[in-house]
Design an enzyme around this catalytic site. Sequence first.
Site, PDB file in Angstrom:
ATOM      1  CB  CYS A  70      -0.996  -0.036   1.157  1.00  0.00           C
ATOM      2  SG  CYS A  70      -2.391   1.105   0.935  1.00  0.00           S
ATOM      3  CG  HIS A 129      -3.690  -3.196   3.386  1.00  0.00           C
ATOM      4  ND1 HIS A 129      -2.703  -2.737   4.225  1.00  0.00           N
ATOM      5  CD2 HIS A 129      -4.228  -2.098   2.797  1.00  0.00           C
ATOM      6  CE1 HIS A 129      -2.642  -1.421   4.164  1.00  0.00           C
ATOM      7  NE2 HIS A 129      -3.560  -0.999   3.305  1.00  0.00           N
ATOM      8  CD  GLU A 180      -1.412  -5.691   5.753  1.00  0.00           C
ATOM      9  OE1 GLU A 180      -1.957  -4.597   6.006  1.00  0.00           O
ATOM     10  OE2 GLU A 180      -1.005  -5.994   4.614  1.00  0.00           O
TER      11      GLU A 180
END
Length: 214
Positions: free
Chosen positions: A94, A194, A196
């Site tokens: 990002c 994202h 994660e």
Amino acid sequence: MREAALLPAPYVRMVERAGGAPVLLPPTGGLRGVDRVVAGLDGIVFAGGGDLDPQLYGAARHAETGPPQPQRDRFEIALLRAAVAADLPFLAICRGMQVLNVARGGDLIQHLPDVVGHQGHRPTEGKMGAHRVRIGGASLLGKIVGEVADVPTYHHQAVGKLGKGLAAVAWADDQVVEAVELQGHRFGLGVQWHPEEGDDRRLFDALVAESAGR
């Protein structure tokens, strides 16, 4: 309130689950030790966060661009350049992908709704959204996750002019660039979403494997 250097826990968990040992690098004011920091690492994740200062790519500030974080901006750009010079594997997420693009001489679209006409990349303030991306099958990213992926998303900015040596390798349906790769680098990948925040840890697995020389 006290000043602090923080990292959202999902980054730490993903690196651990992929078999890596996570180390937090706080954005220090001095940059002279950056090369030594990079020399002591096997790989780097450049995390998400606030907007870069538009002055870094020669633009006036948009009304929707967040407040500047000059110390973090300077540190992460220096760290990114040192990682590139050392051919160190990295995954830029990002904001991290935007740092990569600016560090390579590119610029950013400061507020996507002005360009694409919708809020789909950040549909709800403070809450992760999702959308589909198309990925070039011959790219490193395509070999890791395939040619189509549904990804967690939360951003209102994106890369504009690509920086030197970067190739776009993934796109949203509205043609916003969703991933870039640094050509000729051992493992230099930036994604606008994202990973994660999802259940798919393949990008972290690939980074840790490359960092370990597997």
